[in-house]
Design an enzyme around this catalytic site. Structure first.
Site, PDB file in Angstrom:
ATOM      1  N   TRP A 152      -3.553  -3.160  -3.887  1.00  0.00           N
ATOM      2  CA  TRP A 152      -3.511  -2.677  -2.508  1.00  0.00           C
ATOM      3  C   TRP A 152      -2.986  -3.745  -1.558  1.00  0.00           C
ATOM      4  O   TRP A 152      -2.255  -3.437  -0.614  1.00  0.00           O
ATOM      5  CB  TRP A 152      -4.891  -2.166  -2.088  1.00  0.00           C
ATOM      6  CG  TRP A 152      -5.364  -1.092  -3.023  1.00  0.00           C
ATOM      7  CD1 TRP A 152      -6.444  -1.135  -3.853  1.00  0.00           C
ATOM      8  CD2 TRP A 152      -4.723   0.167  -3.274  1.00  0.00           C
ATOM      9  NE1 TRP A 152      -6.520   0.019  -4.600  1.00  0.00           N
ATOM     10  CE2 TRP A 152      -5.485   0.833  -4.267  1.00  0.00           C
ATOM     11  CE3 TRP A 152      -3.585   0.785  -2.769  1.00  0.00           C
ATOM     12  CZ2 TRP A 152      -5.139   2.088  -4.757  1.00  0.00           C
ATOM     13  CZ3 TRP A 152      -3.235   2.049  -3.256  1.00  0.00           C
ATOM     14  CH2 TRP A 152      -4.004   2.684  -4.233  1.00  0.00           C
ATOM     15  N   ASP A 160      -8.452  -4.952   5.248  1.00  0.00           N
ATOM     16  CA  ASP A 160      -8.658  -3.650   4.614  1.00  0.00           C
ATOM     17  C   ASP A 160     -10.013  -3.725   3.928  1.00  0.00           C
ATOM     18  O   ASP A 160     -10.182  -4.407   2.923  1.00  0.00           O
ATOM     19  CB  ASP A 160      -7.536  -3.392   3.600  1.00  0.00           C
ATOM     20  CG  ASP A 160      -7.726  -2.096   2.820  1.00  0.00           C
ATOM     21  OD1 ASP A 160      -8.748  -1.408   3.011  1.00  0.00           O
ATOM     22  OD2 ASP A 160      -6.845  -1.787   1.992  1.00  0.00           O
ATOM     23  N   LYS A 212     -15.073   5.928   0.002  1.00  0.00           N
ATOM     24  CA  LYS A 212     -15.752   5.102  -0.991  1.00  0.00           C
ATOM     25  C   LYS A 212     -17.190   4.789  -0.579  1.00  0.00           C
ATOM     26  O   LYS A 212     -18.109   4.930  -1.366  1.00  0.00           O
ATOM     27  CB  LYS A 212     -14.973   3.810  -1.234  1.00  0.00           C
ATOM     28  CG  LYS A 212     -13.560   4.058  -1.765  1.00  0.00           C
ATOM     29  CD  LYS A 212     -12.799   2.767  -1.928  1.00  0.00           C
ATOM     30  CE  LYS A 212     -11.352   2.990  -2.322  1.00  0.00           C
ATOM     31  NZ  LYS A 212     -11.174   3.646  -3.630  1.00  0.00           N
TER      32      LYS A 212
END
Length: 357
Positions: free
Chosen positions: A101, A168, A192
């Site tokens: 990511w 992030d 999540k």
């Protein structure tokens, strides 16, 4: 059979959240309407949004210099939206590439200005977090991914820098207390640790905005979203509602100190079990950088992996197969996962090791 949900995202939600959300689908707070039907500009939804924002600020201990937005597009859209708003065409941003990511994020940023990758851990398959690296003083910001869902690493100490810090936090948001005020911008997909898929929470310190010369499309402009109170267009109403319920649950359970206590207990149980069975299982992440949220390992004998995963399936262990490009085994231990599920998985690990060690 009792199922144990180790999915990496969308992932397990607290039972009280599921129950409240299911009731609201049929009748939202006695209105006679489903939460799926209420208008996003009604007082009903504004109350939902207000509580969600207030809960975020309470959990993060943020003041008026930060704004909280609930936006479309998940964290992936932020790979583009962050540099569009913060990185001028002739400026430079620093990025840490600690996994899939972070790698995607810096490639998107390079479309808008210069990017310097100041930390790249691909030399050891992203199995550690680099602690010592230079951060250019003229960088517009430094971007990190606080928890690497695929690779199983997590930042346990953050870089000390005068450069604005952007993070992030999709896969470890609200798993522990920290000084959230040190971040200029935080974003996190909800699916999540904070709710249902479909909404992204973005926390912005307002003084970092308005410094790029480019024209920003209205729907991508943080300042415009702040002015509109996350209501520039129709928000994902149900996803915001589930996030609000999840934030309420975190607060009711004791807040971030309690989440940290539970998550540390789960992680310690799993990693202690893993380390004790290395004749069968192969840990891959540096001990000091292991993620509390995503536990990664391989079988010492790769030919046993299919048998192990089949046993997990038979015993109701859901979502334990590693990421598609990485393989191996991954269990995700988010806030809502009970310690009992980790204990049951560890029992399975010991049973399998006794038969195949």
């Amino acid at each position: 059979m009792k199922l144990h949900n180790f999915n990496s995202g969308p992932s397990i939600l607290p039972q009280p959240v599921l129950e409240a959300a299911s009731r609201a689908i049929l009748d939202f707070n006695g209105t006679g309407l489903s939460v799926l039907e209420i208008g996003h500009r009604t007082a009903w939804f504004q109350e939902i949004l207000n509580e969600a924002i207030s809960s975020v600020k309470t959990l993060m201990q943020l003041g008026d210099d930060h704004e909280v937005l609930f936006l479309h597009g998940g964290a992936t859209t932020q790979f583009m939206q962050v540099p569009m708003n913060l990185l001028d065409e002739n400026a430079m941003a620093a990025y840490c590439d600690n996994g899939i990511w972070g790698n995607k994020a810096h490639k998107e940023a390079a479309l808008f200005g210069e990017v310097q990758v100041v930390s790249d851990t691909s030399d050891r398959k992203h199995s550690y977090i680099q602690k010592d690296f230079a951060i250019p003083s003229d960088a517009s910001y430094l971007h990190i991914t606080t928890n690497n869902t695929v690779e199983g690493t997590q930042w346990h100490q953050f870089p000390q820098t005068a450069v604005p810090l952007v993070a992030d936090m999709s896969s470890d948001i609200f798993c522990r207390p920290m000084d959230f005020n040190k971040f200029a911008l935080i974003y996190a997909g909800a699916q999540k640790n904070m709710g249902a898929a479909g909404v992204n929470m973005t926390v912005i310190r307002k003084d970092i905005l308005g410094k790029v010369s480019r024209k920003i499309p209205t729907i991508m402009d943080y300042s415009k979203h702040i002015a509109a109170g996350s209501l520039m267009n129709t928000p994902p109403v149900f996803a915001v509602y589930v996030s609000m319920l999840t934030l309420r649950w975190i607060l009711n359970e004791g807040g971030l100190p309690e989440m940290q206590k539970r998550n540390r207990a789960k992680a310690d149980l799993f990693y202690n079990t893993l380390d004790s069975l290395q004749e069968v299982y192969q840990p891959v992440v540096a001990k000091e950088d292991r993620s509390w949220m995503n536990g990664i390992f391989f079988l010492q004998n790769p030919s046993l992996e299919e048998s192990f995963l089949n046993l997990c399936k038979q015993e109701g262990m859901i979502g334990v197969k590693g990421y598609r490009t990485v393989g191996g085994v991954r269990i995700s231990m988010y806030n809502a996962l009970p310690l009992e599920s980790v204990q049951t998985f560890c029992d399975l690990m010991r049973h399998f090791a006794s038969k195949n060690g």
